[in-house]
Scaffold this active site. Structure first.
Site, PDB file in Angstrom:
ATOM      1  CB  SER A  13      -1.041  15.266   3.693  1.00 43.60           C
ATOM      2  OG  SER A  13      -2.149  15.400   4.541  1.00 43.60           O
ATOM      3  N   GLY A  16      -2.285  11.570  -2.987  1.00 42.58           N
ATOM      4  CA  GLY A  16      -2.026  10.393  -3.821  1.00 42.58           C
ATOM      5  C   GLY A  16      -0.616  10.365  -4.376  1.00 42.58           C
ATOM      6  CD  GLU A 139       5.141   8.539  -1.632  1.00 44.59           C
ATOM      7  OE1 GLU A 139       5.093   7.356  -2.045  1.00 44.59           O
ATOM      8  OE2 GLU A 139       4.215   9.062  -0.992  1.00 44.59           O
ATOM      9  CG  ASP A 146       5.140  18.498   6.751  1.00 48.11           C
ATOM     10  OD1 ASP A 146       4.366  19.470   6.727  1.00 48.11           O
ATOM     11  OD2 ASP A 146       4.847  17.371   6.306  1.00 48.11           O
ATOM     12  N   PRO A 189      -1.875  28.309  -4.482  1.00 51.95           N
ATOM     13  CG  PRO A 189      -3.638  27.210  -3.424  1.00 51.95           C
ATOM     14  CD  PRO A 189      -3.318  28.061  -4.616  1.00 51.95           C
ATOM     15  N   GLY A 353      -5.671  -8.896  13.311  1.00 51.21           N
ATOM     16  CA  GLY A 353      -5.861  -7.868  14.326  1.00 51.21           C
ATOM     17  C   GLY A 353      -5.108  -8.230  15.588  1.00 51.21           C
ATOM     18  CB  CYS A 380      -3.413 -13.146  10.732  1.00 55.80           C
ATOM     19  SG  CYS A 380      -1.908 -13.209  11.719  1.00 55.80           S
ATOM     20  CG  HIS A 519      -1.042 -10.864   6.869  1.00 55.40           C
ATOM     21  ND1 HIS A 519      -2.251 -10.337   7.255  1.00 55.40           N
ATOM     22  CD2 HIS A 519      -0.352 -11.079   8.006  1.00 55.40           C
ATOM     23  CE1 HIS A 519      -2.285 -10.231   8.574  1.00 55.40           C
ATOM     24  NE2 HIS A 519      -1.142 -10.680   9.049  1.00 55.40           N
ATOM     25  CD  GLU A 521      -3.580  -9.534   3.941  1.00 60.30           C
ATOM     26  OE1 GLU A 521      -3.702 -10.769   3.775  1.00 60.30           O
ATOM     27  OE2 GLU A 521      -3.400  -9.017   5.060  1.00 60.30           O
TER      28      GLU A 521
HETATM   29  N1  GLN Z   1      -2.866 -11.000  17.351  1.00 56.93           N
HETATM   30  C1  GLN Z   1      -2.561 -12.214  16.659  1.00 56.93           C
HETATM   31  C2  GLN Z   1      -1.127 -12.651  16.869  1.00 56.93           C
HETATM   32  O1  GLN Z   1      -0.297 -11.856  17.224  1.00 56.93           O
HETATM   33  C3  GLN Z   1      -2.878 -12.099  15.187  1.00 56.93           C
HETATM   34  C4  GLN Z   1      -2.024 -11.111  14.489  1.00 56.93           C
HETATM   35  C5  GLN Z   1      -2.567 -10.738  13.126  1.00 56.93           C
HETATM   36  O2  GLN Z   1      -3.744 -10.966  12.860  1.00 56.93           O
HETATM   37  N2  GLN Z   1      -1.744 -10.134  12.290  1.00 56.93           N
HETATM   38  O3  GLN Z   1      -0.812 -13.781  16.631  1.00 56.93           O
END
Ligand code: GLN
Length: 547
Positions: A13, A16, A139, A146, A189, A353, A380, A519, A521
């Protein structure tokens, strides 16, 4: 109806496959075709939303609010085609649909089996939107052999068989290991992998071979002969310094030509690769460098912040600088002297996070950036922690925190300047959630509109006052503290259309300090860098010139 390219992997795996699929999508576009990319994942989670970023890397969110595999991010970055809910599926989702239908009695008393019920469900997934594009690239996650993958391989075999001849082709990605002792690239392989595929009824039309060395003609001939593919359909995939070279590299190797030949499309329209030539030039010929720190929790696995790293690279391309990202573990940072750890960076980014771990480090990073006047982008949770920092240190709320952490610990330790959102408006309807709802898919997810304050820095950066960005969170900054924070210079410069949810905060009296609840990004592309990342890297470049 679309022509289908099925992309499978063998030998090992992480070769790419996602990138090869995305690059092929870009090359077909360069020849004037429309494309859509799709990912079929054999794991049993219903979606990756509940998987740890350490396990699975980032969760990529679509406009329509699906939590999907990070490969969909590659697809979007290379083709610019916004992925949809219907572009990603897992065994978990397929089985859950089948079981739901069974409970509803849709199968009219039949015995439910993998063939045909599960395979039919997969085939239905493949067909969605097939009338809209010239090519559908699908894909299959994992590698051939597997156990979990078998229903998918069987379904694509049937799918190709159901369709008129010549409308589906199979592309198989493998590895040619280099054996230093004998000085040889080994094809065995790959031969075995193709044998495995053929034993389940699939014969590849194109072989893409990852290799760290040039593949000699003799080995190509051997692969063609033993794997039953045409010589010009043995495509080499060498290691590249930048993934954004992949479309040009695959074109050089003849991948797009081989695909069009396999479909019998002749004469093939000429490709226009100027977009990718420009990307190549910007990536390989930077005129300077910047150092950006990402203070995050999942720093051991860079894939956890895949789209952020890519968006920073795009911002660098726009400014003709190379962005050197350095990862700072938020938890360790809590116990480190901020100046020692962050000295010398031209900008600081605090990403999203979940959970309390590492958040005091993120707050400390926001404070350092604010007081030292270093460009700061909080995404976020990174925005929420910037608000907490300002509340504690500017607005006289020493116990400011997020309800998320109290909820986790089951106590009341914080003044909740960030609170759990239980009801919000999406379009013209209200969405409601409870704290103890299932974890899967219970967040504010997908694209939401925000209105930006006229004359604010973000309005200037975006060049407009109405934007649409993707969300994935449960908690929101509480408006109760808006006046106190604004008085101290932290302005709420982006709000939801109903004015209830803060979307952006910024500090006016600072070179560049912006926090966003969404987000950005996820929407950045190498040929169309996101305005926030573009301007953030510009600000970092300014700082790099001053030092
Ligand atoms: N934990 C935070 C929330 O749930 C931020 C979530 C995140 O950063 N994506 O609001």
């Amino acid at each position: 109806m679309a022509r289908y390219v099925f992309i499978t992997g063998g030998v090992v795996s992480s070769l790419g496959k996602g990138l090869a699929s995305a690059a092929l999508g870009a090359l077909l576009q360069a020849r004037g075709f429309s494309v859509r990319l799709r990912k079929l994942d054999p794991y049993l989670n219903v979606d990756p939303g509940t998987m740890s970023p350490f396990e699975h890397g980032e969760v990529f969110v679509t406009d329509d609010g699906a939590e999907t595999d990070l490969d969909l991010g590659h697809y979007e970055r290379f083709t610019g085609v916004a992925a949809r809910n219907t572009d990603s599926v897992s065994s978990g989702r397929i089985y859950s649909n089948v079981l739901e239908k069974e409970r509803r009695g849709d199968y009219l008393g039949k015995t439910i089996q993998v063939i045909p019920h599960v395979t039919n469900e997969i085939k239905d997934f493949l067909k969605v939107g097939a009338d809209e594009v010239d090519f559908m690239l699908c894909e299959i996650g994992g590698t051939v052999g597997d156990i979990e993958g078998l229903p998918f391989f069987e379904a694509i075999r049937q799918f190709a068989q159901d369709r008129p001849r010549g409308e589906c082709i199979f592309m198989h990605l493998t590895l040619l290991p280099w054996i230093a002792a004998s000085g040889e690239l080994k094809t065995k392989p790959t031969q075995h992998s193709v044998k495995e595929l053929r034993s389940i009824g699939l014969a590849p039309d194109i072989l893409v071979c990852r290799s760290e060395r040039m593949i000699p003609q003799k080995e190509r001939e051997k692969l063609a002969l033993f794997c039953n593919v045409r010589l010009d359909s043995v495509i080499a995939a060498y290691d590249l310094k930048s993934i954004y070279e992949a479309p040009l590299a695959y074109h050089r190797e003849g991948l797009d030509q081989a695909v069009l030949d396999a479909f019998g499309i002749s004469p093939a329209p000429k490709p226009n690769l100027t977009r990718w030539e420009d990307v190549y030039d910007r990536i390989y010929n930077p005129e300077g460098q910047v150092r950006i720190a990402i203070v995050g929790k999942y720093t051991q696995l860079e894939d956890a912040y895949k789209s952020i790293a890519e968006a920073l690279t795009h911002g660098g391309m726009a400014n003709r600088v190379k962005v050197n990202i350095e990862w700072v573990d938020a938890e360790t940072f809590e116990r480190t002297d901020a100046a020692t750890a962050l000295e010398g960076f031209h900008a600081i980014l605090v990403p999203g996070g979940f959970g309390e771990r590492g958040t005091e480090g993120k707050i400390k990073a926001a404070e350092y950036a604010r007081t030292r006047k270093i460009p700061y982008l909080g995404i976020c949770l990174g925005m929420q922690m910037a608000v907490v920092e300002a509340a504690r240190n500017l607005a006289d709320l020493p116990h400011a925190g997020s309800e998320e952490f109290d909820h986790e610990a089951g106590g009341k330790r914080f003044t909740p300047v960030v609170y759990h959102l239980k009801e919000w408006v999406q379009g013209n309807h209200t969405v409601a959630r409870r704290v103890d709802d299932n974890k899967g898919g219970t967040m504010r997810l997908g694209a939401y509109t925000a209105h930006l304050t006229e004359g604010s820095r973000v309005a200037e950066i975006y060049g407009t006052t109405t934007i649409e960005e993707r969300h994935r969170h449960r908690y929101e900054v509480d408006l109760t503290y808006r006046a106190a924070l604004e008085e101290k210079g932290l302005k709420f410069s982006g709000m939801s259309p109903d004015g209830r949810l803060p979307e952006i905060v910024e500090i006016e009296d600072h070179p560049w300090f912006i926090g966003v609840q969404f987000h950005p990004e996820l929407k950045s592309k190498p040929f169309d860098p996101h305005p926030l990342f573009k301007d953030f890297v510009r600000a970092a470049k300014e700082v790099s010139r001053l030092v």
